[in-house]
Design a protein around this motif. Structure first.
Motif, PDB file in Angstrom:
ATOM      1  N   THR A   1       0.593  -1.191  -0.169  1.00 38.80           N
ATOM      2  CA  THR A   1       0.064   0.025   0.061  1.00 38.80           C
ATOM      3  C   THR A   1       0.972   1.293   0.111  1.00 38.80           C
ATOM      4  N   SER A   2       0.106   2.480  -0.488  1.00 42.62           N
ATOM      5  CA  SER A   2       0.704   3.785  -0.275  1.00 42.62           C
ATOM      6  C   SER A   2       1.324   3.937   0.820  1.00 42.62           C
ATOM      7  N   ALA A   3       0.501   3.616   1.980  1.00 45.87           N
ATOM      8  CA  ALA A   3       0.791   3.836   3.394  1.00 45.87           C
ATOM      9  C   ALA A   3       2.006   2.983   3.939  1.00 45.87           C
ATOM     10  N   ALA A   4       2.044   1.762   3.737  1.00 48.65           N
ATOM     11  CA  ALA A   4       3.316   1.023   3.790  1.00 48.65           C
ATOM     12  C   ALA A   4       4.505   1.345   3.030  1.00 48.65           C
ATOM     13  N   THR A   5       4.511   1.993   1.890  1.00 49.79           N
ATOM     14  CA  THR A   5       5.522   2.473   1.239  1.00 49.79           C
ATOM     15  C   THR A   5       6.103   3.875   1.910  1.00 49.79           C
ATOM     16  N   ALA A   6       5.176   4.611   2.392  1.00 49.12           N
ATOM     17  CA  ALA A   6       5.713   5.786   2.977  1.00 49.12           C
ATOM     18  C   ALA A   6       6.354   5.391   4.204  1.00 49.12           C
ATOM     19  N   LYS A   7       5.986   4.476   4.799  1.00 48.10           N
ATOM     20  CA  LYS A   7       6.620   4.092   6.096  1.00 48.10           C
ATOM     21  C   LYS A   7       8.220   3.488   5.818  1.00 48.10           C
ATOM     22  N   LEU A   8       8.037   2.713   4.556  1.00 51.06           N
ATOM     23  CA  LEU A   8       9.410   2.136   4.205  1.00 51.06           C
ATOM     24  C   LEU A   8      10.252   3.242   3.755  1.00 51.06           C
ATOM     25  N   LEU A   9       9.763   4.068   2.859  1.00 49.42           N
ATOM     26  CA  LEU A   9      10.533   5.369   2.507  1.00 49.42           C
ATOM     27  C   LEU A   9      11.213   5.995   3.539  1.00 49.42           C
ATOM     28  N   SER A  10      10.212   6.400   4.781  1.00 45.53           N
ATOM     29  CA  SER A  10      10.916   6.989   5.844  1.00 45.53           C
ATOM     30  C   SER A  10      12.267   6.401   6.592  1.00 45.53           C
ATOM     31  N   ARG A  11      11.673   4.904   6.783  1.00 44.30           N
ATOM     32  CA  ARG A  11      12.975   4.099   7.288  1.00 44.30           C
ATOM     33  C   ARG A  11      13.975   4.269   6.575  1.00 44.30           C
ATOM     34  N   LEU A  12      13.980   4.111   5.354  1.00 42.02           N
ATOM     35  CA  LEU A  12      15.187   3.964   4.468  1.00 42.02           C
ATOM     36  C   LEU A  12      15.807   5.337   4.371  1.00 42.02           C
ATOM     37  N   ALA A  13      15.130   6.431   4.342  1.00 42.34           N
ATOM     38  CA  ALA A  13      15.546   7.930   4.338  1.00 42.34           C
ATOM     39  C   ALA A  13      16.437   8.188   5.782  1.00 42.34           C
ATOM     40  N   SER A  14      15.965   7.616   6.956  1.00 46.94           N
ATOM     41  CA  SER A  14      16.241   7.800   7.984  1.00 46.94           C
ATOM     42  C   SER A  14      17.582   7.062   8.317  1.00 46.94           C
ATOM     43  N   SER A  15      17.582   5.923   7.604  1.00 45.50           N
ATOM     44  CA  SER A  15      18.765   5.136   7.794  1.00 45.50           C
ATOM     45  C   SER A  15      19.990   5.398   7.040  1.00 45.50           C
ATOM     46  N   GLY A  16      19.509   6.348   5.854  1.00 42.82           N
ATOM     47  CA  GLY A  16      20.696   6.785   4.888  1.00 42.82           C
ATOM     48  C   GLY A  16      20.705   6.098   3.821  1.00 42.82           C
ATOM     49  N   HIS A  17      19.940   5.121   3.386  1.00 41.84           N
ATOM     50  CA  HIS A  17      19.773   4.212   2.460  1.00 41.84           C
ATOM     51  C   HIS A  17      19.195   4.972   0.933  1.00 41.84           C
ATOM     52  N   ILE A  18      18.417   5.790   1.237  1.00 45.22           N
ATOM     53  CA  ILE A  18      17.814   6.656   0.138  1.00 45.22           C
ATOM     54  C   ILE A  18      17.755   7.977   0.298  1.00 45.22           C
ATOM     55  N   SER A  19      17.718   8.730  -0.994  1.00 49.73           N
ATOM     56  CA  SER A  19      17.220  10.213  -0.624  1.00 49.73           C
ATOM     57  C   SER A  19      16.097  10.458  -1.513  1.00 49.73           C
ATOM     58  N   ARG A  20      15.297  11.405  -1.210  1.00 51.86           N
ATOM     59  CA  ARG A  20      14.149  11.888  -2.124  1.00 51.86           C
ATOM     60  C   ARG A  20      14.217  13.084  -2.502  1.00 51.86           C
ATOM     61  N   GLU A  21      13.826  13.506  -3.747  1.00 50.01           N
ATOM     62  CA  GLU A  21      13.685  14.810  -4.368  1.00 50.01           C
ATOM     63  C   GLU A  21      12.514  15.070  -5.217  1.00 50.01           C
ATOM     64  N   PRO A  22      12.334  16.189  -5.341  1.00 48.35           N
ATOM     65  CA  PRO A  22      10.982  16.647  -6.310  1.00 48.35           C
ATOM     66  C   PRO A  22      11.356  16.292  -7.479  1.00 48.35           C
ATOM     67  N   HIS A  23      10.218  15.642  -8.208  1.00 49.31           N
ATOM     68  CA  HIS A  23      10.513  15.334  -9.534  1.00 49.31           C
ATOM     69  C   HIS A  23      10.765  16.680 -10.628  1.00 49.31           C
ATOM     70  N   ALA A  24      11.502  16.493 -11.517  1.00 52.16           N
ATOM     71  CA  ALA A  24      11.921  17.644 -12.413  1.00 52.16           C
ATOM     72  C   ALA A  24      11.008  18.296 -13.013  1.00 52.16           C
ATOM     73  N   VAL A  25       9.674  17.442 -13.467  1.00 50.66           N
ATOM     74  CA  VAL A  25       8.717  18.222 -14.087  1.00 50.66           C
ATOM     75  C   VAL A  25       7.558  18.587 -13.436  1.00 50.66           C
ATOM     76  N   ASP A  26       6.887  17.569 -12.526  1.00 57.26           N
ATOM     77  CA  ASP A  26       5.953  17.612 -11.443  1.00 57.26           C
ATOM     78  C   ASP A  26       6.586  17.812 -10.036  1.00 57.26           C
ATOM     79  N   ARG A  27       6.766  19.197  -9.710  1.00 60.22           N
ATOM     80  CA  ARG A  27       7.342  19.396  -8.457  1.00 60.22           C
ATOM     81  C   ARG A  27       6.473  18.770  -7.356  1.00 60.22           C
ATOM     82  N   ARG A  28       5.328  18.539  -7.463  1.00 55.41           N
ATOM     83  CA  ARG A  28       4.364  17.815  -6.495  1.00 55.41           C
ATOM     84  C   ARG A  28       4.920  16.335  -5.984  1.00 55.41           C
TER      85      ARG A  28
END
Length: 175
Positions: free
Chosen positions: A85-112
C-alpha cells in the motif's frame, strides 16, 4: 486389512517421484529446493549486513535496477513494484531515508511528485554484501554453453509458470 501408506521422511518430498537417481525429475526439483534455501540464506545475510528487512531490501533492489535502466521511480511506482500500500511505502521510505539508504527529491517536471534514489552509502553496502556472490554467480553462468543457458532459462520459466495459479483449476467460488 491394509495399513496406511507410510509418509515420506522429512525433506524427502521429491524422493522417488518420476523415477529415482541423480538424473530424475525428483533430483532436479530437490536441487531447485536446495538452491532456493541457499538463496534465502544469502538474502538474510544481506538484510543483516544492511540492517534492513526483506521489503526494504527489495525496494533497494528495485531502485538500483531502475537506476541502471535510466528510469526514475517515485513512491507510487515503488508501491506497485513491491505490491504494498501507499501507507506501507511511506513508512518504508521514511525508514530508508532515516537510515541513509535513500534520498528523495522533487520530480523535475511535476514538483509535487517525488523521485527516490539509492544513496551512495547504500550502493557501497549492497556491493560489499553481494558483489562477490554476484560475481561468482556470473562466473558459474558464464561456464555454461549457449545451449545449456537456453535450457536453464527455459526450464526456470516453465517451472515458474507451473507454480503460477491457473484460473481454470482454481476452486469454484460459492455463489
Amino acid at each position: 486389512m491394509s495399513s496406511p501408506a507410510a509418509s515420506p521422511a522429512p525433506g524427502a518430498y521429491w524422493d522417488g517421484m518420476h523415477g529415482d537417481g541423480p538424473d530424475s525429475a525428483g533430483a532436479v526439483l530437490k536441487a531447485v529446493r536446495e538452491f532456493r534455501g541457499m538463496d534465502a540464506s544469502m538474502r538474510r545475510r544481506t538484510q543483516a549486513a544492511l540492517a534492513i528487512n526483506e521489503t526494504d531490501l527489495l525496494a533497494i533492489r528495485h531502485l538500483i535496477r531502475a537506476e541502471r535502466a535510466g528510469e526514475s521511480i517515485g513512491p507510487t511506482e515503488l508501491s506497485a513494484r513491491l505490491g504494498i500500500t501507499s501507507a506501507a511505502t511511506a513508512k518504508l521510505l521514511s525508514r530508508l531515508a532515516s537510515s541513509g539508504h535513500i534520498s528523495r527529491e522533487p520530480h523535475a517536471v511535476d514538483r509535487r511528485a517525488q523521485v527516490v534514489h539509492v544513496s551512495p552509502r547504500a550502493h557501497r553496502e549492497v556491493k560489499r554484501a553481494l558483489g562477490g556472490v554476484h560475481q561468482r554467480m556470473i562466473d558459474v553462468a558464464d561456464e555454461l554453453s549457449v545451449a545449456d543457458r537456453r535450457a536453464v532459462i527455459g526450464f526456470l520459466r516453465e517451472l515458474g509458470a507451473a507454480m503460477t495459479p491457473d484460473e481454470s483449476s482454481s476452486p469454484a467460488r460459492p455463489h
